[in-house]
Design a protein around this motif. Structure first.
Motif, mmCIF file in Angstrom:
data_model
loop_
_atom_site.group_PDB
_atom_site.id
_atom_site.type_symbol
_atom_site.label_atom_id
_atom_site.label_comp_id
_atom_site.label_asym_id
_atom_site.label_seq_id
_atom_site.Cartn_x
_atom_site.Cartn_y
_atom_site.Cartn_z
ATOM 1 N N ILE A 62 0.845 -1.207 0.000
ATOM 2 C CA ILE A 62 0.000 0.000 0.000
ATOM 3 C C ILE A 62 0.878 1.255 0.000
ATOM 4 O O ILE A 62 0.603 2.218 -0.706
ATOM 5 C CB ILE A 62 -0.966 -0.014 1.212
ATOM 6 C CG1 ILE A 62 -2.040 -1.087 0.995
ATOM 7 C CG2 ILE A 62 -1.613 1.352 1.424
ATOM 8 C CD1 ILE A 62 -2.966 -1.291 2.180
ATOM 9 N N ASP A 63 1.949 1.223 0.786
ATOM 10 C CA ASP A 63 2.854 2.373 0.842
ATOM 11 C C ASP A 63 3.531 2.634 -0.502
ATOM 12 O O ASP A 63 3.997 3.749 -0.765
ATOM 13 C CB ASP A 63 3.950 2.150 1.899
ATOM 14 C CG ASP A 63 3.391 2.236 3.320
ATOM 15 O OD1 ASP A 63 2.180 2.470 3.458
ATOM 16 O OD2 ASP A 63 4.165 2.046 4.269
ATOM 17 N N PHE B 122 -6.062 4.531 0.681
ATOM 18 C CA PHE B 122 -5.525 3.716 1.783
ATOM 19 C C PHE B 122 -4.089 4.068 2.152
ATOM 20 O O PHE B 122 -3.537 3.520 3.101
ATOM 21 C CB PHE B 122 -5.591 2.220 1.435
ATOM 22 C CG PHE B 122 -6.983 1.685 1.234
ATOM 23 C CD1 PHE B 122 -8.084 2.346 1.754
ATOM 24 C CD2 PHE B 122 -7.191 0.488 0.544
ATOM 25 C CE1 PHE B 122 -9.371 1.844 1.571
ATOM 26 C CE2 PHE B 122 -8.470 -0.018 0.364
ATOM 27 C CZ PHE B 122 -9.565 0.657 0.878
ATOM 28 N N HIS B 123 -3.435 4.931 1.373
ATOM 29 C CA HIS B 123 -2.049 5.298 1.701
ATOM 30 C C HIS B 123 -2.040 6.111 2.995
ATOM 31 O O HIS B 123 -2.903 6.975 3.186
ATOM 32 C CB HIS B 123 -1.455 6.116 0.548
ATOM 33 C CG HIS B 123 0.020 6.280 0.656
ATOM 34 N ND1 HIS B 123 0.612 7.115 1.565
ATOM 35 C CD2 HIS B 123 1.046 5.698 -0.037
ATOM 36 C CE1 HIS B 123 1.935 7.048 1.425
ATOM 37 N NE2 HIS B 123 2.214 6.191 0.465
ATOM 38 N N PRO B 124 -1.072 5.846 3.900
ATOM 39 C CA PRO B 124 -1.081 6.549 5.193
ATOM 40 C C PRO B 124 -0.992 8.073 5.061
ATOM 41 O O PRO B 124 -1.489 8.790 5.934
ATOM 42 C CB PRO B 124 0.127 5.977 5.937
ATOM 43 C CG PRO B 124 0.959 5.295 4.904
ATOM 44 C CD PRO B 124 0.021 4.863 3.828
ATOM 45 N N LEU B 125 -0.390 8.546 3.994
ATOM 46 C CA LEU B 125 -0.309 9.997 3.803
ATOM 47 C C LEU B 125 -1.707 10.567 3.553
ATOM 48 O O LEU B 125 -2.083 11.608 4.111
ATOM 49 C CB LEU B 125 0.614 10.309 2.619
ATOM 50 C CG LEU B 125 1.115 11.741 2.505
ATOM 51 C CD1 LEU B 125 1.970 12.129 3.702
ATOM 52 C CD2 LEU B 125 1.942 11.899 1.229
ATOM 53 N N MET C 183 -4.477 9.054 4.477
ATOM 54 C CA MET C 183 -5.242 8.818 5.704
ATOM 55 C C MET C 183 -4.907 9.880 6.757
ATOM 56 O O MET C 183 -5.796 10.380 7.454
ATOM 57 C CB MET C 183 -4.930 7.411 6.226
ATOM 58 C CG MET C 183 -5.968 6.815 7.116
ATOM 59 S SD MET C 183 -7.561 6.453 6.301
ATOM 60 C CE MET C 183 -7.256 4.806 5.648
#
Lengths: 269, 269
Positions: B86-87, B98-101, B103
């Motif tokens: 995902i990253d 869904f990428h933490p950035l 999110m």
């Protein structure tokens, strides 16, 4: 660390302008670093500095191998784009935990952010050390600031609390708060949380830092929290005072984050 | 878009293995793209593909200027590191959000994520189009998955709801749920939310997609939600059915995210 491997963690602090409260916070942080052997670098920019100048300073610290943590003291003057500046700090040196990548990884269960914001980490540390069970407990987090309320909610959820966030648009905030086993307040309004907002036996963490006028004080003001301390102490099982409560723990967490970062850098340079 | 500027948005879908439900979801997405003129590329990797192979495919799509959105269909086989994959998706093409950035930027008020996860965006769209006021309303989000529950909580908070998250460790989940004006469920347990969990007049969005055995059905199973529909309809003011409720809206939001991404790419190539 210095004694065992001959190297020290390094913290860089960037300050813009002359806000008195910001300078007080910075002084406290620098003193704490000094006491535990963390080297500090400070860059003070004038109130009217350009965004470009500020980005250059951050970029220099990002590249500097002696720096393991970078703090840009907030709030910044209005002409600077705070979001852009925070995004420019390397996530690997973001000891404040304010970079969206670290915040996203904090929000997403199963992931590990490189850094957790210091006040929130301090809040959990305090609960754990006080033997307060978090899992399954009802928690009201009052306030949803990016730097305290939000990450505290996210972190408490990671610890399996049932979290309700209370904010300016909440109807009956006192009702939700009164149902909570743990109350965390970060509103910035003195004494907004009254005794009758609290469940008997609740555990209360007051993150508010509010100045109120006090002619009898040397500075003409005193610092107080969000919670009406006098009323609360009659109801709750424990409450953190302001000043002297969560503040010093927050500073400790900053030192801890900086040390963690240095360890990572020395182990995987 | 094709007619006006001669270019089409492009969506790339990466699938690993042969899970039947994943292939059904992918087929639905591709069909929807086809209907609205979004070009699709699909890369199907075998169940036993290596992480390196999968990362290479994603990297190729990241570089490909004809691709504006990338979906890696979840769940991935256990030997693959989902977080790492995902990253690796470019945040600019992360139409799943869904990428933490993305999110992190969703969680942090005042910031704008490039993409909001489709089911959560669909949930808000449904509320707004149904004329349900969100601001100040009490919301219970049951479930806290990274792809549905978490982003839905974050998004509802952005819309100034007072959100409580209910999960496996919550004591008295029915009590919290019964106080909510809006209930969103994403647990994955059929009929867990009973009629007596719901406040009269509440608005219920059932995000659950659960297969239960049904010998009378052609496939031997049927799909049901988290909420006991029959009981709920007697209590609430509105409820989304499963199947046919939030599912199609989620697909529309995927198309919308892909179109937004293409617009950004064509305007700022």
């Amino acid at each position: 660390m210095k004694a065992s491997i001959g190297k020290s963690p390094g913290l860089a602090v960037v300050s813009v302008g002359k806000r008195r409260d910001s300078h007080t916070f910075i002084r406290i942080k620098l003193k704490a670093c000094d006491e535990v052997g963390i080297a500090t670098l400070i860059e003070e920019l004038p109130e009217n500095c350009t965004e470009h100048q500020l980005l250059n300073v951050v970029s220099g610290f990002n590249e500097n191998p002696l720096v393991h943590g970078i703090i840009v003291q907030l709030p910044l003057p209005q002409h600077l784009d705070e979001e852009k500046i925070i995004d420019s700090v390397s996530p690997e040196k973001d000891v404040d935990g304010f970079h969206p990548l670290n915040m996203g990884n904090l929000a997403m269960r199963g992931r590990e952010p490189l850094f957790i914001p210091c006040a929130s980490k301090g809040c959990i540390e305090l609960l754990l050390r006080s033997g307060v069970e978090i899992m399954g407990k009802k928690v009201a987090v009052i306030g949803r600031s990016k730097i305290v309320g939000l990450p505290t909610s996210l972190l408490l959820q990671r610890h399996h609390a049932t979290v309700s966030t209370v904010h300016a648009f909440t109807t009956n905030p006192e009702k939700i708060t009164r149902e909570a086993d743990i109350v965390v307040s970060d509103v910035g309004i003195p004494n907004i949380v009254r005794g009758n907002w609290l469940k008997p036996g609740a555990f209360v963490i007051d993150m508010g830092t509010n100045r109120i006028k006090d002619p009898s004080s040397r500075n003409g003001y005193r610092v107080t929290g969000d919670v009406c301390f006098k009323e609360a102490t009659k109801v709750v099982s424990a409450i953190t005072p302001v000043p002297g409560g969560i503040g010093p723990i927050t500073i400790s967490m900053l030192l801890s984050n900086t040390l963690d970062s240095a360890k990572r850098a020395f182990i995987f340079p």
